[in-house]
Enzyme design. Sequence first.
Site, PDB file in Angstrom:
ATOM      1  N   ASP A 438       0.766  -1.080  -0.045  1.00  0.00           N
ATOM      2  CA  ASP A 438      -0.083   0.041   0.126  1.00  0.00           C
ATOM      3  C   ASP A 438       0.935   1.160  -0.075  1.00  0.00           C
ATOM      4  OD1 ASP A 438      -2.196   1.653   0.488  1.00  0.00           O
ATOM      5  OD2 ASP A 438      -1.857   1.634   2.542  1.00  0.00           O
ATOM      6  N   LYS A 439       0.288   2.345  -0.161  1.00  0.00           N
ATOM      7  CA  LYS A 439       1.086   3.611  -0.342  1.00  0.00           C
ATOM      8  C   LYS A 439       0.916   4.501   1.080  1.00  0.00           C
ATOM      9  CE  LYS A 439      -0.209   7.413  -2.001  1.00  0.00           C
ATOM     10  NZ  LYS A 439      -0.026   8.569  -0.986  1.00  0.00           N
ATOM     11  N   GLU A 551      -1.963  20.595   0.014  1.00  0.00           N
ATOM     12  CA  GLU A 551      -2.838  21.894  -0.155  1.00  0.00           C
ATOM     13  C   GLU A 551      -2.372  22.525   1.247  1.00  0.00           C
ATOM     14  OE1 GLU A 551      -6.868  22.368  -1.213  1.00  0.00           O
ATOM     15  OE2 GLU A 551      -6.214  22.864  -3.168  1.00  0.00           O
ATOM     16  N   PHE A 598      -9.577  20.608  -8.970  1.00  0.00           N
ATOM     17  CA  PHE A 598      -8.821  19.866  -9.409  1.00  0.00           C
ATOM     18  C   PHE A 598      -9.481  18.204  -9.554  1.00  0.00           C
ATOM     19  CE2 PHE A 598      -5.851  16.427  -9.031  1.00  0.00           C
ATOM     20  CZ  PHE A 598      -4.792  17.076  -9.899  1.00  0.00           C
ATOM     21  N   LYS A 621      -3.078  26.478 -10.655  1.00  0.00           N
ATOM     22  CA  LYS A 621      -1.682  25.653 -10.307  1.00  0.00           C
ATOM     23  C   LYS A 621      -2.263  23.989 -11.060  1.00  0.00           C
ATOM     24  CE  LYS A 621      -3.718  24.569  -5.761  1.00  0.00           C
ATOM     25  NZ  LYS A 621      -3.352  24.703  -4.375  1.00  0.00           N
ATOM     26  N   ARG A 655       7.067  16.243  -5.608  1.00  0.00           N
ATOM     27  CA  ARG A 655       5.984  16.624  -6.418  1.00  0.00           C
ATOM     28  C   ARG A 655       5.917  17.923  -6.646  1.00  0.00           C
ATOM     29  NH1 ARG A 655       1.078  13.784  -2.967  1.00  0.00           N
ATOM     30  NH2 ARG A 655      -0.093  14.525  -4.638  1.00  0.00           N
ATOM     31  N   ASP A 738      -5.182   5.837  -4.035  1.00  0.00           N
ATOM     32  CA  ASP A 738      -4.986   7.234  -4.511  1.00  0.00           C
ATOM     33  C   ASP A 738      -4.862   7.595  -5.853  1.00  0.00           C
ATOM     34  OD1 ASP A 738      -4.738   8.048  -2.009  1.00  0.00           O
ATOM     35  OD2 ASP A 738      -2.440   8.391  -2.216  1.00  0.00           O
ATOM     36  N   ARG A 847      -6.015   3.861  -7.710  1.00  0.00           N
ATOM     37  CA  ARG A 847      -7.472   3.631  -7.641  1.00  0.00           C
ATOM     38  C   ARG A 847      -8.162   2.276  -7.487  1.00  0.00           C
ATOM     39  NH1 ARG A 847      -9.979   7.621  -5.338  1.00  0.00           N
ATOM     40  NH2 ARG A 847      -9.825   9.875  -6.313  1.00  0.00           N
ATOM     41  N   ASP A 873      -1.502  -0.909   5.918  1.00  0.00           N
ATOM     42  CA  ASP A 873      -1.668  -0.347   7.369  1.00  0.00           C
ATOM     43  C   ASP A 873      -3.182  -0.121   7.781  1.00  0.00           C
ATOM     44  OD1 ASP A 873      -1.837   3.290   7.315  1.00  0.00           O
ATOM     45  OD2 ASP A 873      -2.002   1.879   5.719  1.00  0.00           O
TER      46      ASP A 873
END
Length: 1209
Positions: A438-439, A551, A598, A621, A655, A738, A847, A873
């Site tokens: 997982d991330k 953000e 976004f 942005k 990023r 994600d 996803r 986790d």
Amino acid sequence: MATGGDGRRRARRRSKIRLSRLYSFAACGRRPTAVDDESASRIGGPGFSRVVHANASSNAAGDLRPAYCSNSVSTTKYNAVTFVPKSLFEQFRRVANIYFLISGCLAYTDLAPYTSISAVAPLVLVILATMVKEAIEDWRRKQQDTEVNNRKTKVLQNGAFHLTRWMNLQVGDIVKVEKDEFFPADLILLSSSYEDAICYVETMNLDGETNLKLKQSLEASSNLQEDESFDSFGAVIRCEDPNPHLYSFVGNIEIEEQQYSLSPQQILLRDSKLRNTEYVYGVVIFTGHDTKVMQNAMKVPSKRSKIERKMDRIIYLLLSSLVLISVIGSIFFAIATKDDLQDGRPKRWYLRPDNSTIYFKPNKAAISAILHFFTAMMLYGYFIPISLYISIEIVKLLQAMFINQDIHMYHEETDMPAHARTSNLNEELGQVDTILTDKTGTLTCNSMEFIKCSIAGTAYGRGITEVERAMAKRKGSPLIADMASDTQGFQTAIKGFNFTDERVMNGNWVNQPNSGVIEMFFRLLAVCHTCIPEVDEESGKVSYEAESPDEAAFVVAARELGFTFYQRTQTGVSLHELDSLSGHHVDRSYKLLHVLEFNSARKRMSVIVRNEEGNIFLFSKGADSVMFERLSNTDSAYREVTQQHINEYADAGLRTLVLAYRQLDEDEYANFDRKFTAAKNSVSADRDETIEEAADLLERELVLLGATAVEDKLQKGVPECIDKLAQAGIKIWVLTGDKMETAINIGYACSLLRQGMKQITITLDQAAEIIALEKGGEKAAVTKASKDNVVKQIKEGKKQIDDASAVAGEAFALIIDGKSLTYALEEDAKGAFMELAVGCGSVICCRSSPKQKALVTRLVKASTGKVTLAIGDGANDVGMIQEADIGVGISGAEGMQAVMASDVSVAQFRFLERLLLVHGHWCYSRISAMVCYFFYKNITFGVTLFLYEAYTSFSGQPLYNDWALSLYNVFFTSLPVIAMGVFDQDVSARFCLRYPMLYQEGPQNLLFRWSRLLGWMAYGVASAVIIFFLTSAALQHQAFRRGGEVVDLAVLGGTAYTCVVWAVNAQMTVTANYFTLVQHACIWGGVALWYVFLLAYGAITPTFSTGYFMLFTDALAAAPSYWVLTLLVPAAALLPYFTFAAAKTWFFPDYHNKIQWLQQRGSDADDPEFGHVLRQFSVRSTGVGVSARRDAMDLHLPPHTTTSASTIN
């Protein structure tokens, strides 16, 4: 008093309105009203049959409440009823246990060559010990389930809300969930503490995302603001049946005879958490195992290691050999028995064949042979080590204890050690071929930090990223290492801000040549977002609630650099700005006209604001791939240098976002506002496309300001850990819920992706044909076209890899989204998908739903046939953790579901390096050596029995005493092998980590190959032949009594037994690589126990000790030949192995033999050339990791290329 309390509650809600109105700025979907979509026609049909009577217990509808499952959940393998039968089934899946059960039953007949108690006792001991271990492990799962089921929540009962246990909830109950509580079941949102009935939900445990999700109830129920509002409330919900789809929901609700459509916007899922909302009211629609999170969970599997499964095949081999020699023995026995009577005269008169039982009847030799077969099967059972399984269980438990107590895997900040929750799979840790991770929360800390930026072509920020540090460490660069050390002192404890540059900090930016551009850059950061400020009334400090961590990092960076965003209203935002002319902070307000959200298709976010002077600005942005094509050709002079900076930031694992703006005139804005408002209010099928077209027209001719670089804060040591695992030959897949952009950025940060690696992207988001079909509502056509498109992209991706196969160093990464993955996992496509994935250095699945994670894990496990490890986790990772051969849970900040479903838990991802490369390698090499040694010692023992049988016409008479037979595996030879299984180290921990390629001995199964097993078995046969024939030949004419009597069965058996015990225990001193005091005590203690047994057992009355009565004191100890044989025969038995091992180590060394040689010398300092060659072999060229990134930079590979398979011609 009641009136005053109600007034305070209403006042609190009004004070919160500014927080909840944020959704109204966005181009989001309209609120559901009356039923107006085609999904209503499906209600009541197949798959949509659930009917829920809300608040049924408080009104007349109570009798109509259907019976659904309870809200109690269970993740255990057993219960009180199934434990004994299921556990016994688990035990008797082992073929050896079945054999010993049959032998134990036959031991109560006259066929047995020994007493029944000596046959049954070991089996009972093994089964009971293993069942107790299983019960303890499952009891821990039961305790966790009990804790979850007994959590409390407020439920409407008899007109008031009372606390009740989760397990007592029923479908239709009205519940009240308060801030920071988990939802106890799947609920339909009725209302919240906000006047407009919205709430914020964290779905970390479901999809791994930390950003808050906005949920909003129907307007028809939003007025239910107080507890008393539900006294007479009633509703009927008709919806879909339980299913695992987290992101979809179809249903409707009937309130006061009016139907309203329900959507995913109204559903609150179990195990998600209420955030930034005082309370919500909801009605339970799915409970317990019907909830979507439990529907995504997999049943707790019964996992067995590959070595254990192979042991069963070895047992089959030994059983086949046992049957063969029993048949051979029975044939010879029949021939000898039949020849005992020749013309009615006994040939072997001393056996009295004329007066024998059916077991030795010359006239019925065939029947006697059949009966002898069963006797031989029991007698030769000592070929099969019954204590093998229980010894391995003990060793694995002790190995698990050492894993749990390893100080190098202890996380001091959270006080979390590593914990091997099950010991069944220790050796699997040393055979892992693929890691599926997982991330969020696994690779990352869920923490973003603003670290660098490029403004007007100038790079700012002196911070060093984790990736840069790792690369500098690998390259030995003193410059970057010194910079990293210097910047440590300037770092502050401000969350989200790790920026250091005196040119722009403390207001110094006003002195820069492009101060006007810098001012606009910081202003854009402070205005272009959807964050909510919270001001501490005592300290005046401003903190922020954001939908995403990046953000929050942007707004914090703007605050620290002089542009503090401190207030949001329904129509505007307010800032404390540093005025470039006066040098003082001033308050400025910006009227917020529109927010253009976004999303993964737009890859950008924009806001339109009007400043105090009346000027209208568009602040935007987004990703460089979409922003640069929207820049003005005349007003973006530093485009090339900014692109260069972006490439450098990406290579450092950061990023990046491009910032640009545009000033609008009144007519242009009025034209856009008219089109945009009309598109938002539209109810047509192409509403979203119309909105996007309106926004797209405005987001053109932008003026470039610069770019931001945010470090998606990885857990400590993640890049280095991934690099080391890649060097060890382990492949790593990332499965995350994600967005694709987020996953790709994390891939760069942890060096799974790098500059120069070609990306094969499989997605359906940009397929025009499918979008057109979706507008037409042709679902069957959409499904077919989507699958065809995915299959086409897979084939094109494979073609790219095949075409590039001749190019050295060419590396590919596969990135696929969840929608495409659905089709790629179908039966006729998954084979091609796996071929493509195996050809890539990195695989990232974005996803992905929990079910998809589990299915991908199952596919990898089944397709490769290798050991898979899944690590995560959250509750969304439970499915893949249970599906993988080994499941590792991260004991992080959110929940314990992953830990409770796992086989091993660690505090951070970086501990995988030591868990696999050190403990995994040790456990694999120990268990492999242990199993080989077990079969060697039992074959040595069993073949001596067979050879004696051959000498005695296969009469079924054992060479050794009953209790000597039973105690061979229990006392005399088991302790040394257990000590080896726990303490042996073929290579030290330092050298395991220094030479990671050593780990490949496990995935390639070099230490447990059939050739090695058969070699040990052959060695056991040779040892038995040497021991038996040397012993029998030496004692054949020896006088062992004062009267001159030659040796009898007891003396021969006792001497041979002594030689066997000495040989197999001394073999351990040759086999073991690492000695401790415990090992010496076990080896020589086993030998000593044999002499203690001879003395103690021989002192017992002859009716019990039989031929062993006073054997040692009267016969063996007094004979010099006994001691000479004890010294020489075991030495002769060890000679073949010692000769072979010495020749192999000197002339044909394995990889670990070379490392052992270096370790023995202390270092490679004495032979630097040999050490360098060995390291070069160990640190192999890989497609991923910091090493690959460094190698690619050294080779000056071309700049980063992203190839979308969907756009390849």
